[in-house]
Design a protein around this motif. Structure first.
Motif, short mmCIF file in Angstrom:
data_model
loop_
_atom_site.label_atom_id
_atom_site.label_comp_id
_atom_site.label_asym_id
_atom_site.label_seq_id
_atom_site.Cartn_x
_atom_site.Cartn_y
_atom_site.Cartn_z
N LEU A 6 0.83 -1.17 0.24
CA LEU A 6 0.00 -0.05 0.03
C LEU A 6 0.95 1.25 -0.05
N ARG A 7 0.54 2.24 -0.67
CA ARG A 7 1.48 3.43 -0.73
C ARG A 7 0.72 4.27 0.32
N ASP A 8 2.00 5.06 0.76
CA ASP A 8 1.80 5.97 1.91
C ASP A 8 0.99 7.12 1.40
N ILE A 9 -0.19 7.35 1.46
CA ILE A 9 -1.03 8.32 0.88
C ILE A 9 -2.20 8.90 2.12
N ASN A 25 -11.68 0.39 2.67
CA ASN A 25 -11.48 -0.94 1.63
C ASN A 25 -10.16 -0.55 1.11
N THR A 26 -9.10 -0.82 1.89
CA THR A 26 -7.65 -0.95 1.29
C THR A 26 -7.57 -1.95 0.10
N PHE A 27 -8.08 -3.21 0.32
CA PHE A 27 -8.09 -4.21 -0.90
C PHE A 27 -8.28 -3.89 -2.16
N LEU A 28 -9.18 -2.61 -2.29
CA LEU A 28 -9.72 -2.24 -3.53
C LEU A 28 -8.63 -1.17 -3.81
N LEU A 29 -7.60 -0.55 -3.22
CA LEU A 29 -6.80 0.56 -3.53
C LEU A 29 -5.57 -0.71 -4.07
N GLN A 30 -5.20 -1.84 -3.41
CA GLN A 30 -4.38 -2.71 -3.95
C GLN A 30 -4.71 -3.11 -5.52
N LEU A 31 -5.97 -3.24 -5.50
CA LEU A 31 -6.43 -3.83 -6.96
C LEU A 31 -6.08 -2.70 -7.71
N PHE A 32 -6.27 -1.37 -7.44
CA PHE A 32 -5.96 -0.29 -8.54
C PHE A 32 -4.52 -0.48 -8.74
N GLU A 33 -3.80 -0.74 -7.87
CA GLU A 33 -2.18 -0.69 -8.15
C GLU A 33 -1.81 -2.07 -9.08
N VAL A 34 -2.62 -2.88 -8.88
CA VAL A 34 -2.29 -4.09 -9.81
C VAL A 34 -2.47 -3.63 -11.20
N CYS A 35 -3.77 -3.14 -11.15
CA CYS A 35 -3.88 -2.83 -12.60
C CYS A 35 -2.97 -1.65 -13.21
N PHE A 36 -2.33 -0.96 -12.37
CA PHE A 36 -1.40 0.16 -12.79
C PHE A 36 -0.10 -0.50 -13.20
N SER A 37 0.36 -1.54 -12.23
CA SER A 37 1.42 -2.36 -12.69
C SER A 37 1.25 -3.05 -14.06
N ILE A 38 0.11 -3.72 -14.29
CA ILE A 38 -0.24 -4.52 -15.68
C ILE A 38 0.00 -3.49 -16.88
N PHE A 39 -0.62 -2.12 -16.60
CA PHE A 39 -0.31 -1.23 -17.64
C PHE A 39 1.31 -0.92 -17.76
N ASP A 40 1.90 -0.67 -16.71
CA ASP A 40 3.46 -0.60 -17.05
C ASP A 40 4.26 -1.63 -17.46
N HIS A 41 3.71 -3.09 -17.16
CA HIS A 41 4.47 -3.83 -17.51
C HIS A 41 4.21 -4.22 -19.00
N ALA A 42 2.99 -3.67 -19.64
CA ALA A 42 2.61 -3.95 -20.91
C ALA A 42 3.28 -3.12 -21.96
N VAL A 43 3.22 -1.64 -21.20
CA VAL A 43 3.73 -0.66 -22.29
C VAL A 43 5.37 -0.16 -21.71
N GLY A 44 5.51 -0.18 -20.52
CA GLY A 44 6.86 0.45 -20.13
C GLY A 44 6.77 1.13 -18.69
N PRO A 45 7.76 1.29 -17.95
CA PRO A 45 7.63 1.87 -16.73
C PRO A 45 6.98 3.29 -16.73
N LYS A 46 6.93 3.93 -17.87
CA LYS A 46 6.13 5.28 -17.99
C LYS A 46 4.96 4.96 -18.85
N SER A 47 4.18 4.05 -18.47
CA SER A 47 3.00 4.01 -19.14
C SER A 47 2.02 5.09 -19.17
#
Length: 949
Positions: free
Chosen positions: A626-629, A642-664
């Protein structure tokens, strides 16, 4: 007969929510109308004059005088034996409609020889039939065609029936609305024969089709339709078989008119009927206008396309239909009673007494025969044949006879049925918008237009005034300078809102959807949102979605979670089959995500787009840190629990970065979306803002610039392709949703809140830069306002983004001034426009103060004999542009204040502008001369006001 027209001018001035009838020759609805006109009015008939009474009251003691002179009633016979039946039926009808009519005196003699464009004949008291007929009549009148509406079976006086026959004879076309009961009515058969002989019959099949109206099928009771309503129907009224068959067979000789008003085609039927009748009457401009309107509605009616994967919510959809219409029809009726079968009580009695809340809960109320004096209990009969429950009256106007806790609970409102207002409440992400969207798509044919309004408190009034396009209403500010009475800014804003509200109070049904209502009060002036809405009980229906526990003292329809089966179907979008262990993991994910439909949809998208099983997905989500926000504030309440939902958002961001690059680009588009307004965002503008987010590694910036300069010829096509790929990825993973506008996307409010709280540096500044450089005033006005909120700090908001002086000057000239003038003139939103200009003046003054403050340069220290200079001396051209821009803003404010009668403030502002321009440009400069002309006008008006005072 009488000329009965809903007068819009008197409607807004009506007291106690009464509708008015007037004789208006240019656009008339002459007719004997069951529930709209004559059914709710009382008439005296001395000397062949029809003199309606001034107002209808619940006091029926004066009814004897009316009946003794002869009453025109839509409830059947009026005589000695039917007097009390008439009173009871009238009282029941008044309760169900909650509306009284205030007609004006009308003379029959002036209308005897008048011709009508359309005669509309109908038979029946079904609410849906009356609603359809009222809509048809109002739409025809709106297009300039005079109408005569009549249900002749409700009248027995030969003189009155003779007047209706004369109206039939002088009408250019005869519209006959046919139902399954119409063939038992002698007057409908007579109308069919009469207009068929004149070759001007226009039949409209209401819940029928032309193929159903076969003589043989009706007589022999063939098919499910005629098994109950068929037979030798002419015997029911003592008619002739030959005439009856001739009337029914005449329907098949009308080939060009095939108008069917099925439950899902009302709008199309009425639109086609109006166009065909206008064409036959030679009104070609009406036909062209209807075509333009249909094209506009197809593009602008819905904000989102229909969700093809919508699951569940049968009970909620049926409840909404019942709340709005007061009855249920079609397949929804069967679904509704299947869902309500769990109720054990056969009769639910709802009364108006002070202790009704207790008696409902206990179910022990005994109703006496003489204790209520005419007020019958409303009984909800749970049978498929009949629902008699009309509404639950509000109790706050009643004074309790006794004290105690029952009197304190009298203000607790209940769900109001059949009044046209419904409220849906629930947590963020639970599916309120999806429910309202599905309801709007499912029932849009029952309304002329679906009017979708974003309910965010800063934007709701502007969104309301944006309805001017679909309603074709002019809400521009009036020029009152040369008039005798000068309107204040509040009066001008109220006049613009009343024009929209008046349009919604016609007999034409609209569906107003207020999505995500944040507060019951407007953010700008703390006025109630209730003031924007038309009165309840009319043809226009209002549906509100909100996170608030209660709105306008209405008991909301609380949206619960999806069932386990529905949630599982939402997560298993693909055809993959999982073993039992994986199904249990899906149930665990459902619980952890809070059973929110947003989270379930994202999980289903990940499982369908990637080769991953539920157990591995759960493990991945749990391992994401979890990010310190900071999740403080009311808007982040749903995210805190609902911190689990925040982790789910971060999973989506990591999927986008993995597919296109670290600066998706997709990830940055999500992050920057949080600073845009709560409206559809153009993908091109979103991608531009995402690219303007500063890079973390500054070392590569120079080489990136060199690379971009070498590949400038290919950059546009590449960026366009990357925008399309990024937006497609966001849509596939349900992070964003598509819009009916091509090239636009929407983001859920939970995702936007998380994007703002994630706190990446420079994101807000990137959004403002994109708006300033690429924003269009006509297309992106909401997002321009969002940028202004970040720049100037409205209310108690902090200033989030600060611009350089050169950027501020461009912003003022190209964005702020056009936005303020458009907001003031086009939409009559005077206060927000003036506040924007005032904050802009403050920002320019701060920048000017910084310019005249002495600054020290490093080279000045070595030359001690040189005086310390200011920025104004170092950049004289920029300082002059800054001063002239400030003068332009001051002059604009003075001109706008002139329109609201605030001459003294305007006089002070224009004098400051003149001083600045005289100092820089001189006395004879055209801008200085123009400012002096404005000053002379203000001085003259101010002197007139002082003299008058």
């Amino acid at each position: 007969s009488s000329t009965c027209q809903f007068s819009e001018s008197t409607r807004s001035d009506a007291q106690c929510d009464s509708a008015n009838l007037s004789a208006d020759p240019p656009s008339s609805c002459s007719g004997i109308q069951g529930t709209e006109c004559l059914g709710n009015a009382r008439f005296d008939l001395p000397d062949m004059k029809l003199e309606p009474t001034a107002c209808i009251s619940s006091d029926f003691q004066k009814y004897d005088h009316v009946v003794s002179n002869g009453t025109l009633s839509s409830y059947g016979h009026v005589g000695d034996n039917g007097y009390y039946d008439l009173i009871a039926k009238h009282r029941k009808q008044m309760r169900s409609h909650d509306m009284s009519f205030s007609p004006v005196p009308i003379s029959l003699s002036s209308n005897r020889n008048r011709s009508y464009d359309i005669y509309i004949g109908l038979h029946g008291r079904k609410p849906s039939l009356q609603r359809f007929a009222n809509w048809l009549r109002a739409e025809l009148e709106l297009q300039g065609m005079s109408c005569f509406v009549s249900d002749r079976a409700r009248f027995r006086s030969s003189r009155k029936l003779g007047l209706m026959e004369k109206a039939m004879d002088v009408s250019s076309f005869g519209v006959v609305i046919l139902t399954r009961k119409s063939f038992k009515n002698p007057y409908t058969i007579e109308e069919l024969r009469f207009f068929s002989s004149k070759k001007n019959l226009v039949p409209i099949y209401f819940d029928l089709s032309p193929g159903d109206c076969l003589v043989r099928d009706i007589v022999e009771k063939r098919g499910e339709l005629w098994e109950k309503h068929g037979g030798e129907l002419w015997f029911l009224y003592g008619g002739l078989e030959k005439e009856w068959k001739e009337a029914v067979n005449g329907l098949f000789r009308v080939d060009e008119w095939k108008l069917e008003a099925q439950d899902g085609s009302w709008r199309d039927c009425i639109s086609r009927a109006v166009s065909l009748l206008a064409m036959r009457l030679g009104r070609r401009s009406v036909v062209e206008q209807m075509m333009r309107w249909r094209e506009k509605v197809e593009k602008e009616e819905f904000p989102f396309p229909r969700n093809e994967n919508f699951v569940g919510r049968k009970k909620e959809l049926s409840e909404l239909e019942f709340i709005l219409f007061g009855d249920i029809s079609g397949e929804t009726e069967r679904d509704y009673f299947e869902l309500k079968a769990r109720s054990k009580r056969k009769n639910l009695m709802i009364g108006w007494s002070k202790s009704s809340s207790v008696e409902e809960r206990l179910g022990k109320r005994q109703w006496g025969s003489g204790s209520r004096k005419g007020k019958e209990p409303v009984i909800w009969k749970e049978s498929e044949k009949e629902i008699e429950m009309q509404s639950t009256e509000r109790q706050q106007n009643q004074r309790p006879k006794g004290g105690g806790w029952t009197s304190r609970r009298k203000k607790s409102a209940k769900i109001v049925y059949g009044k046209g207002i419904a409220c849906v409440t629930g947590d963020s992400g639970i599916g309120k918008t999806e429910l309202l969207l599905e309801f709007a798509y499912r029932y849009h044919q029952r309304y002329k237009t679906v009017l979708w309004i974003g309910g965010e408190s800063r934007y709701i009034r502007q969104n309301y005034l944006n309805l001017r396009s679909l309603l074709e209403v002019d809400v521009r500010v009036e020029n009152c300078i040369d008039k005798s009475k000068m309107k204040s800014f509040d009066e001008q804003e109220e006049a613009a809102i009343s024009r929209i509200r008046k349009e919604l109070m016609r007999n034409i049904p609209f569906l107003v959807v207020i999505d995500n209502l944040e507060s019951e009060k407007d953010w700008w002036d703390q006025k109630l949102i209730m003031d924007l809405l038309p009165r309840f009980g009319g043809e226009t229906h209002i549906v509100i979605s909100t996170r608030l526990p209660r709105v306008m003292n209405l008991e909301p329809l609380k949206l619960s979670y999806l069932s386990a089966v529905e949630a599982m179907s939402l997560m298993q979008v693909s055809a993959k089959e999982y073993p039992i262990a994986e199904i249990d993991v899906l149930r665990t994910i459902e619980e952890k995500v809070g059973r929110l439909t947003l989270g379930l949809a994202i999980v289903g998208a990940i499982l369908s787009e990637l080769p991953i099983n539920p157990s591995r997905l759960l493990d991945t989500i749990n391992r994401i840190p979890l990010r310190d926000i900071s999740l403080s504030g009311r808007e982040a309440h749903s995210l805190r629990k609902n911190t689990f939902l925040l982790q789910l958002f971060e999973v989506c961001f990591s999927i986008f970065d993995h597919a296109v690059g670290p600066k998706s680009l997709a990830t940055r588009m999500v992050l920057v979306s949080g600073w845009f307004a709560p409206a559809a965002i153009p993908v091109s503008l979103l991608a531009l803002a995402a690219r303007k987010i500063p890079e973390k590694h500054k070392r590569t910036c120079f080489w990136r610039k060199v690379l971009r300069s070498l590949t400038c010829g290919f950059s546009s096509s590449y960026s366009k392709r990357s925008e399309t790929e990024a937006s497609s990825m966001l849509l596939r993973f349900n992070i964003a949703r598509s819009s009916t506008k091509e090239g636009y996307v929407h983001f859920n409010e939970l995702i936007k809140v998380y994007a703002r709280k994630r706190g990446v540096t420079g994101v807000a500044h990137a959004m403002v830069q994109a708006i300033v450089s690429r924003g269009s005033l006509s297309l992106h006005s909401e997002h321009i306002w969002a940028a202004c909120f970040l720049l100037f700090g409205f209310g108690n908001d902090p200033i989030v983004v600060e611009l350089r002086v050169s950027e501020l000057l461009y912003l003022v000239k190209e964005v702020i001034l056009p936005l303020a003038i458009r907001t003031f003139i086009t939409f009559s939103r005077c206060r927000p426009a003036l506040e924007l200009l005032q904050l802009c003046t403050n920002a320019l003054e701060v920048a000017d103060q910084a310019f005249v403050t002495p600054v020290e340069k490093w080279f000045d220290k070595s030359l001690c004999w040189r005086p310390i200079k200011t920025n104004a001396q170092l950049n004289p051209c920029l300082w002059q542009d800054l001063a002239l821009s400030r003068a332009t803003v001051l002059e604009t404010r003075a001109k706008l204040l002139l329109r609201g009668g605030q001459f003294d403030i305007g006089d002070d502002l224009i004098r400051k502008a003149i001083f600045i321009r005289t100092s820089i440009c001189g006395e004879d400069h055209p801008d200085t001369v123009s400012a002096r002309e404005t000053l002379s006008k203000l001085t003259r008006l101010l002197a007139n006001v002082q003299t008058h005072t």
